[in-house]
Scaffold this motif. Structure first.
Motif, PDB file in Angstrom:
ATOM      1  N   TYR A  96       8.212 -20.825  -7.359  1.00 41.39           N
ATOM      2  CA  TYR A  96       6.875 -21.298  -7.713  1.00 41.39           C
ATOM      3  C   TYR A  96       6.013 -21.480  -6.464  1.00 41.39           C
ATOM      4  N   VAL A  97       6.643 -21.750  -5.313  1.00 43.46           N
ATOM      5  CA  VAL A  97       5.903 -21.865  -4.049  1.00 43.46           C
ATOM      6  C   VAL A  97       5.408 -20.482  -3.615  1.00 43.46           C
ATOM      7  N   ASP A 241      -6.049 -22.234   3.707  1.00 40.90           N
ATOM      8  CA  ASP A 241      -5.085 -21.565   4.579  1.00 40.90           C
ATOM      9  C   ASP A 241      -3.699 -22.200   4.577  1.00 40.90           C
ATOM     10  N   MET A 242      -3.438 -23.122   3.653  1.00 42.84           N
ATOM     11  CA  MET A 242      -2.124 -23.746   3.631  1.00 42.84           C
ATOM     12  C   MET A 242      -1.790 -24.290   2.247  1.00 42.84           C
ATOM     13  N   LEU A 243      -0.495 -24.555   2.033  1.00 45.44           N
ATOM     14  CA  LEU A 243       0.003 -25.133   0.793  1.00 45.44           C
ATOM     15  C   LEU A 243       0.296 -26.606   1.014  1.00 45.44           C
ATOM     16  N   VAL A 244       0.039 -27.419  -0.009  1.00 45.04           N
ATOM     17  CA  VAL A 244       0.238 -28.859   0.087  1.00 45.04           C
ATOM     18  C   VAL A 244       0.902 -29.356  -1.196  1.00 45.04           C
ATOM     19  N   ALA A 245       1.811 -30.307  -1.068  1.00 39.47           N
ATOM     20  CA  ALA A 245       2.395 -30.931  -2.249  1.00 39.47           C
ATOM     21  C   ALA A 245       1.343 -31.809  -2.921  1.00 39.47           C
ATOM     22  N   PRO A 246       1.312 -31.870  -4.237  1.00 38.78           N
ATOM     23  CA  PRO A 246       0.346 -32.732  -4.934  1.00 38.78           C
ATOM     24  C   PRO A 246       0.571 -34.200  -4.575  1.00 38.78           C
ATOM     25  N   ASN A 247      -0.507 -34.972  -4.585  1.00 37.09           N
ATOM     26  CA  ASN A 247      -0.408 -36.404  -4.273  1.00 37.09           C
ATOM     27  C   ASN A 247       0.574 -37.120  -5.189  1.00 37.09           C
ATOM     28  N   ARG A 248       0.606 -36.734  -6.460  1.00 38.84           N
ATOM     29  CA  ARG A 248       1.505 -37.407  -7.400  1.00 38.84           C
ATOM     30  C   ARG A 248       2.964 -37.204  -7.007  1.00 38.84           C
ATOM     31  N   GLN A 249       3.265 -36.034  -6.411  1.00 36.49           N
ATOM     32  CA  GLN A 249       4.634 -35.766  -5.982  1.00 36.49           C
ATOM     33  C   GLN A 249       4.979 -36.598  -4.739  1.00 36.49           C
ATOM     34  N   LEU A 250       4.025 -36.702  -3.824  1.00 37.14           N
ATOM     35  CA  LEU A 250       4.240 -37.526  -2.629  1.00 37.14           C
ATOM     36  C   LEU A 250       4.401 -38.996  -3.011  1.00 37.14           C
ATOM     37  N   LYS A 252       5.486 -40.107  -5.884  1.00 37.82           N
ATOM     38  CA  LYS A 252       6.765 -40.250  -6.564  1.00 37.82           C
ATOM     39  C   LYS A 252       7.900 -40.350  -5.546  1.00 37.82           C
ATOM     40  N   ARG A 253       7.827 -39.558  -4.469  1.00 39.40           N
ATOM     41  CA  ARG A 253       8.856 -39.650  -3.429  1.00 39.40           C
ATOM     42  C   ARG A 253       8.818 -41.009  -2.745  1.00 39.40           C
ATOM     43  N   THR A 274      19.783 -39.082  -5.944  1.00 44.49           N
ATOM     44  CA  THR A 274      19.764 -37.704  -6.435  1.00 44.49           C
ATOM     45  C   THR A 274      18.331 -37.270  -6.734  1.00 44.49           C
ATOM     46  N   GLN A 275      17.584 -38.160  -7.378  1.00 45.54           N
ATOM     47  CA  GLN A 275      16.174 -37.867  -7.667  1.00 45.54           C
ATOM     48  C   GLN A 275      15.387 -37.674  -6.372  1.00 45.54           C
ATOM     49  N   LEU A 276      15.634 -38.526  -5.400  1.00 43.24           N
ATOM     50  CA  LEU A 276      14.927 -38.442  -4.126  1.00 43.24           C
ATOM     51  C   LEU A 276      15.252 -37.143  -3.397  1.00 43.24           C
ATOM     52  N   THR A 277      16.508 -36.729  -3.452  1.00 42.24           N
ATOM     53  CA  THR A 277      16.907 -35.469  -2.817  1.00 42.24           C
ATOM     54  C   THR A 277      16.157 -34.287  -3.429  1.00 42.24           C
ATOM     55  N   GLY A 278      16.027 -34.305  -4.751  1.00 44.62           N
ATOM     56  CA  GLY A 278      15.293 -33.234  -5.428  1.00 44.62           C
ATOM     57  C   GLY A 278      13.827 -33.201  -5.042  1.00 44.62           C
ATOM     58  N   LEU A 279      13.192 -34.368  -5.027  1.00 45.24           N
ATOM     59  CA  LEU A 279      11.778 -34.453  -4.651  1.00 45.24           C
ATOM     60  C   LEU A 279      11.564 -33.995  -3.210  1.00 45.24           C
ATOM     61  N   SER A 280      12.424 -34.465  -2.314  1.00 44.27           N
ATOM     62  CA  SER A 280      12.302 -34.095  -0.905  1.00 44.27           C
ATOM     63  C   SER A 280      12.504 -32.594  -0.721  1.00 44.27           C
ATOM     64  N   GLY A 281      13.432 -32.027  -1.477  1.00 42.36           N
ATOM     65  CA  GLY A 281      13.679 -30.592  -1.398  1.00 42.36           C
ATOM     66  C   GLY A 281      12.470 -29.776  -1.804  1.00 42.36           C
ATOM     67  N   GLN A 282      11.798 -30.216  -2.867  1.00 41.35           N
ATOM     68  CA  GLN A 282      10.594 -29.511  -3.324  1.00 41.35           C
ATOM     69  C   GLN A 282       9.487 -29.580  -2.280  1.00 41.35           C
ATOM     70  N   ILE A 283       9.285 -30.763  -1.710  1.00 42.54           N
ATOM     71  CA  ILE A 283       8.228 -30.941  -0.710  1.00 42.54           C
ATOM     72  C   ILE A 283       8.561 -30.161   0.562  1.00 42.54           C
ATOM     73  N   ASN A 284       9.828 -30.180   0.956  1.00 40.75           N
ATOM     74  CA  ASN A 284      10.238 -29.439   2.147  1.00 40.75           C
ATOM     75  C   ASN A 284      10.109 -27.933   1.964  1.00 40.75           C
ATOM     76  N   GLN A 285      10.292 -27.466   0.729  1.00 43.74           N
ATOM     77  CA  GLN A 285      10.137 -26.038   0.447  1.00 43.74           C
ATOM     78  C   GLN A 285       8.701 -25.593   0.724  1.00 43.74           C
ATOM     79  N   ILE A 286       7.747 -26.442   0.387  1.00 43.26           N
ATOM     80  CA  ILE A 286       6.343 -26.146   0.667  1.00 43.26           C
ATOM     81  C   ILE A 286       6.102 -26.123   2.169  1.00 43.26           C
ATOM     82  N   SER A 287       6.676 -27.076   2.890  1.00 48.97           N
ATOM     83  CA  SER A 287       6.524 -27.119   4.352  1.00 48.97           C
ATOM     84  C   SER A 287       7.125 -25.877   5.003  1.00 48.97           C
TER      85      SER A 287
END
Length: 295
Positions: A96-97, A241-250, A252-253, A274-287
């Protein structure tokens, strides 16, 4: 790439020009009697309702294990067909990224969702794909349509539905791609999310796309237009020129991190981690996607 996982053209698929049901049974690794039993697919499902995030419920039509295994095998065969550049899900190695990233640098981004994509993908559409595009014999095409559908449509809980919804409307998405490319814009498809972008995406272009979708029997909704401002595409914010995680996702983390620190219950803390690991993984994928583009 591992042996057996290579991609190929549609006309090189093992399903292409399949003429006998016995060969189909061998390809799907079931005996002929088992394959025939799967035609009674309407008796091989459990229906459940699950809550939606925004209220209401969603009906899930979940195939029983023996049918789901065969559907997954068909999905793997279809998934090996070389995908077009505009298709991002379900495609192995595309996310999706990646889908959002292909719209970077465009002034205008417009999105449409296909309404009830699986329920509106009919058995006849599935049958015609195997008959016309895959050039299977009529009896093989009919059997494939029976295995893939439930009550006359693609079921919401089947592992086969995402890829087969695309192929069942292959003519539609190819026509949309031609229309978009001729206009100089870009398009991407992520299951039922269609995104169009460019320096200009005029109303007349969108009207051509909408007519193409509507003529197929599908319907669209949730149209959004973003001009010279950040756009949300498949859950990712696309800036110029860049991708950013939505504020709601940040947010939630942040809340998950806080909850982990406060929790004194070992079981609860493990679930929160476990939930935190998933959220962090999604945000890190964008980075990581931003970093890769910057190289």
């Amino acid at each position: 790439m591992k042996k057996g996982s290579r991609s190929y053209a549609l006309n090189q698929s093992p399903l292409y020009k399949l003429r006998t049901k016995r060969k189909l049974a061998g390809l799907l690794r079931v005996n002929f009697t088992e394959l025939r039993a799967l035609r009674k697919a309407d008796s091989l499902y459990r229906e459940t309702d699950i809550p939606k995030k925004n209220g209401g419920t969603r009906r899930i039509e979940n195939p029983r294990r023996n049918l789901k295994i065969v559907q997954a095998r068909v999905a793997r065969l279809l998934g090996r067909i070389e995908p077009p550049d505009y298709l991002f899900c379900p495609v192995k190695g595309r996310s999706y990224v990646d889908n959002a990233a292909c719209h970077l640098g465009h002034r205008v981004i417009r999105t449409l969702d296909v309404k009830q994509y699986f329920p509106n993908t009919t058995r006849n559409r599935v049958y015609q794909f195997f008959l016309q595009a895959m050039k299977c014999s009529p009896d093989v095409a009919s059997l494939m349509a029976d295995i893939a559908t439930y009550k006359g449509h693609l079921p919401t809980g089947s592992p086969l539905s995402p890829i087969l919804a695309y192929f069942s409307h292959l003519d539609v998405w190819q026509q949309v791609d031609r229309i978009v490319k001729e206009s100089g814009a870009a398009n991407s498809l992520y299951i039922d999310d269609l995104t169009i972008s460019g320096d200009r995406v005029p109303d007349r272009l969108m009207w051509q796309i909408k007519k193409t979708i509507h003529r197929s029997g599908l319907r669209y909704h949730k149209e959004k237009v973003f001009r010279d401002r950040p756009a949300e595409v498949t859950g990712v914010i696309v800036r110029s020129d860049m991708l950013v995680a939505p504020n709601r996702q940040l947010l939630k983390r942040f809340r998950s991190e806080k909850a982990v620190r406060r929790s004194n219950n070992e079981h609860e803390k493990k679930a929160l981690e476990t939930q935190l690991t998933g959220l962090s993984g999604q945000i890190n994928q964008i980075s990581r996607a931003n970093a890769a583009r910057a190289k």
